[in-house]
Design a protein around this motif. Structure first.
Motif, PDB file in Angstrom:
ATOM      1  N   SER A   1       0.844  -1.191   0.000  1.00  0.00           N
ATOM      2  CA  SER A   1       0.000   0.000   0.000  1.00  0.00           C
ATOM      3  C   SER A   1       0.881   1.243   0.000  1.00  0.00           C
ATOM      4  CB  SER A   1      -0.901   0.004   1.232  1.00  0.00           C
ATOM      5  OG  SER A   1      -0.130   0.029   2.393  1.00  0.00           O
ATOM      6  N   TRP A   2       0.355   2.285  -0.596  1.00  0.00           N
ATOM      7  CA  TRP A   2       1.139   3.534  -0.716  1.00  0.00           C
ATOM      8  C   TRP A   2       0.999   4.363   0.547  1.00  0.00           C
ATOM      9  CZ3 TRP A   2       0.069   8.696  -0.461  1.00  0.00           C
ATOM     10  CH2 TRP A   2       1.056   9.555  -0.939  1.00  0.00           C
ATOM     11  N   ARG A   3       2.095   4.989   0.934  1.00  0.00           N
ATOM     12  CA  ARG A   3       2.053   5.923   2.077  1.00  0.00           C
ATOM     13  C   ARG A   3       3.083   7.020   1.852  1.00  0.00           C
ATOM     14  NH1 ARG A   3       5.932   5.058   6.133  1.00  0.00           N
ATOM     15  NH2 ARG A   3       7.320   3.267   5.777  1.00  0.00           N
ATOM     16  N   LEU A   4       2.941   8.092   2.610  1.00  0.00           N
ATOM     17  CA  LEU A   4       3.849   9.226   2.480  1.00  0.00           C
ATOM     18  C   LEU A   4       5.238   8.859   2.996  1.00  0.00           C
ATOM     19  CD1 LEU A   4       1.545  12.124   3.731  1.00  0.00           C
ATOM     20  CD2 LEU A   4       2.343  11.779   1.389  1.00  0.00           C
TER      21      LEU A   4
END
Length: 300
Positions: A1-4
């Motif tokens: 999953s994408w995260r900052l």
């Protein structure tokens, strides 16, 4: 999953250049030092640690020097407004670091530390903490290397710590030659210093306080008696030059109509001639009979 990314931050252009310590904008604190803090001790710890970090930094560039100036102004303003907070400083273990920073060959750092120490010298607990460690030699070095702008605060601090009557401080002063240096300042070392008469007054108070010490006072007196200009300086009314004391009688004016948030000014009361005020106003010719007639009409 994408995260900052972990190092992601939001940059606000309007806040660029602001110095924030403990969630407080120091620029605003300097303008409003009487601001109420929810957790003043937490802020005290944060700003002292920030000051120590800058004062002990291995190299100071222009940005670091500017930041140190802002932090110093804010810390001095905070301690001046929140006078009881100085009593909390000894338990934080940071006074020793402040003294150690004075040993640096940096006029900017020395000036900063002397200004902060001047505010701490209003606390008996801080002076007692100083008396329990080697400190006067570093204070002496800072006094010799500091900027002229910090001289008033430095000499005021010296008068305060020596008037607290700690023999250990007087002994340290004698060991490092501080009385001799203060005497030289009285003679010719205050050119260009703002409010030099007041600075001389604090120096004389410091020297007199050292001379009153029951254990080492005689040694200080021996140094003073050898100085040709000490007798002249000693006998002057230096208390006339010391400013900044409390105003006993004065009026605190409130906000003006132009700004409801304006800070009031402490003003001395005007000189009033009580005899002139209590005397009746002069009567014009022919005025008294008319008044008597009016009184008669009222009584009839």
């Amino acid at each position: 999953s994408w995260r900052l990314p972990d190092d992601f931050t939001i940059v606000y252009e309007d806040l660029a250049g602001e110095v924030v310590v403990g969630g407080v904008f120091l620029r605003l604190l300097i303008k409003q030092p009487n601001w109420s803090f929810r957790h003043p001790k937490d802020f005290l710890v944060a700003i002292l640690e920030k000051h120590t970090q800058l004062a002990t930094k291995s190299s100071l560039d222009a940005h670091s020097i500017k930041t140190l100036d802002i932090v110093t102004d804010a810390l001095v303003a905070f301690l001046s407004a929140q006078t009881e907070m100085a009593n909390q400083v000894p338990s934080l273990g940071l006074i020793n670091k402040l003294v150690m920073a004075m040993d640096r060959d940096s006029p900017v750092v020395q000036a900063s530390c002397l200004r902060v120490m001047n505010e701490l010298s209003l606390s008996a607990a801080c002076i007692t903490c100083l008396a329990g460690q080697p400190c006067v030699a570093n204070i002496h070095k800072a006094l010799m290397g500091t900027t002229k702008a910090a001289m008033p605060a430095a000499c005021e601090m010296l008068s305060r710590i020596f008037e607290a009557n700690h023999t250990s401080l007087v002994s340290q002063a004698l060991d490092c030659g501080l009385p001799q240096h203060l005497l030289s300042l009285l003679n010719e070392g205050l050119e260009g210093v703002e409010n030099a008469p007041s600075v001389k007054a604090h120096i004389v108070k410091a020297l007199k306080a050292m001379a009153r010490d029951l254990t080492r006072g005689a040694d200080v007196t021996a140094v003073l008696d050898k100085c040709p200009w000490w007798a002249t300086s000693r006998d002057q009314r230096h208390d006339l030059f010391i400013t900044g004391g409390p105003t006993i009688a004065g009026f605190l004016t409130g906000p003006t109509s132009s700004s409801v948030a304006a800070v009031g000014y402490l003003m001395a009361p005007p000189t009033v001639n009580l005899a002139a005020v209590s005397a009746p106003p002069p009567m014009e010719e022919g005025q008294e009979p008319a008044r008597r007639g009016q009184h008669a009409d009222l009584l009839s």
